[in-house]
Design an enzyme around this catalytic site. Sequence first.
Site, PDB file in Angstrom:
ATOM      1  N   HIS A 129      43.073  36.451  33.484  1.00 19.93           N
ATOM      2  CA  HIS A 129      42.741  36.768  34.776  1.00 19.93           C
ATOM      3  C   HIS A 129      42.461  35.102  35.238  1.00 19.93           C
ATOM      4  CE1 HIS A 129      39.256  37.850  32.765  1.00 19.93           C
ATOM      5  NE2 HIS A 129      38.326  37.319  33.694  1.00 19.93           N
TER       6      HIS A 129
ATOM      7  N   HIS B  34      40.691  32.689  38.111  1.00 15.46           N
ATOM      8  CA  HIS B  34      39.711  33.122  38.944  1.00 15.46           C
ATOM      9  C   HIS B  34      40.015  31.986  40.070  1.00 15.46           C
ATOM     10  CE1 HIS B  34      36.285  35.174  36.989  1.00 15.46           C
ATOM     11  NE2 HIS B  34      36.869  34.787  35.721  1.00 15.46           N
TER      12      HIS B  34
HETATM   13  P1  AMP Z   1      35.441  36.831  33.069  1.00 13.93           P
HETATM   14  O1  AMP Z   1      34.018  36.600  32.529  1.00 13.93           O
HETATM   15  O2  AMP Z   1      36.145  35.645  33.393  1.00 13.93           O
HETATM   16  O3  AMP Z   1      36.055  37.721  31.996  1.00 13.93           O
HETATM   17  O4  AMP Z   1      35.209  37.489  34.417  1.00 13.93           O
HETATM   18  C1  AMP Z   1      35.544  38.977  34.635  1.00 13.93           C
HETATM   19  C2  AMP Z   1      35.392  39.262  36.070  1.00 13.93           C
HETATM   20  O5  AMP Z   1      35.748  40.365  36.277  1.00 13.93           O
HETATM   21  C3  AMP Z   1      33.833  38.939  36.389  1.00 13.93           C
HETATM   22  O6  AMP Z   1      33.776  38.004  37.649  1.00 13.93           O
HETATM   23  C4  AMP Z   1      33.708  40.385  37.060  1.00 13.93           C
HETATM   24  O7  AMP Z   1      32.657  40.441  38.524  1.00 13.93           O
HETATM   25  C5  AMP Z   1      34.827  40.846  37.359  1.00 13.93           C
HETATM   26  N1  AMP Z   1      35.312  42.460  37.395  1.00 13.93           N
HETATM   27  C6  AMP Z   1      34.496  43.102  36.483  1.00 13.93           C
HETATM   28  N2  AMP Z   1      35.263  44.130  36.604  1.00 13.93           N
HETATM   29  C7  AMP Z   1      35.804  44.363  37.888  1.00 13.93           C
HETATM   30  C8  AMP Z   1      36.493  45.413  38.752  1.00 13.93           C
HETATM   31  N3  AMP Z   1      36.354  46.832  38.347  1.00 13.93           N
HETATM   32  N4  AMP Z   1      36.873  44.999  39.923  1.00 13.93           N
HETATM   33  C9  AMP Z   1      36.954  43.467  40.349  1.00 13.93           C
HETATM   34  N5  AMP Z   1      36.416  42.742  39.366  1.00 13.93           N
HETATM   35  C10 AMP Z   1      35.613  43.104  38.289  1.00 13.93           C
END
Ligand code: AMP
Length: 141
Positions: free
Chosen positions: A100, A102
Site C-alpha cells: 500500500h 500512503h
Molecule cells: P503500514 O504500517 O504501512 O502497514 O500501514 C498500515 C496502515 O493501514 C495504517 O496507517 C493503518 O492506520 C491502516 N489501516 C489498518 N486497518 C485499516 C482499515 N480497516 N481501514 C483503513 N485503514 C486501515
Amino acid sequence: MSEDCIFCQIVAGDIPSRTVYEDDDVLAFLDANPLAPGHTLVIPKAHHETLGDLPTDAGASVFETLHRLTPVIETAVDADASNVAFNNGEAAGQEVPHVHGHVIPRFDGDGGGPIHAIAGARPDLSDDELDDIAARIADDA
Ligand code: AMP
Ligand code: ZN
C-alpha cells in the site's frame, strides 16, 4: 485473496472502507487512523506483500493512481504538500502485509518531518563502499 489479510477483506467488501477511487486493479481509501486529514492508501486489488512481489502491471496501476490522486487529495483538504511513501517490509514498519502506498497531506507548520527522518542512524560510508553499492545495484537494475 489472502483470507486473513485485512486489505483483501476491504477489497472483497467484507470490511467497510471510505473508498475514494476504484478500478479493476486498484483501490484507494482513507486510512482508518489518519496522520493528517486526507491520509489515503492506494493498494493493488490482488494480494502481494511488498513492492518486490508486485507484478509490473500492478505496480504501474498503483503508481498511475498515486500520481493522479495525490494532487486531487491535496486540493480536497487544502494541503500545501504531501509525502507519498511505502513502508516496504516489516523492518521498514509495514504492518499490513499487502502493498500500500500512503498519501499523507502536509501543511505548512504541521510539525512533521521529511522522509529523511524515518531511517535510523546515518551510516558513514567511504567512497569505495558507495562505489561498490552503486555497482551491485546497477548490475541487477
Ligand atoms: P503500514 O504500517 O504501512 O502497514 O500501514 C498500515 C496502515 O493501514 C495504517 O496507517 C493503518 O492506520 C491502516 N489501516 C489498518 N486497518 C485499516 C482499515 N480497516 N481501514 C483503513 N485503514 C486501515
Ligand atoms: Zn491482501
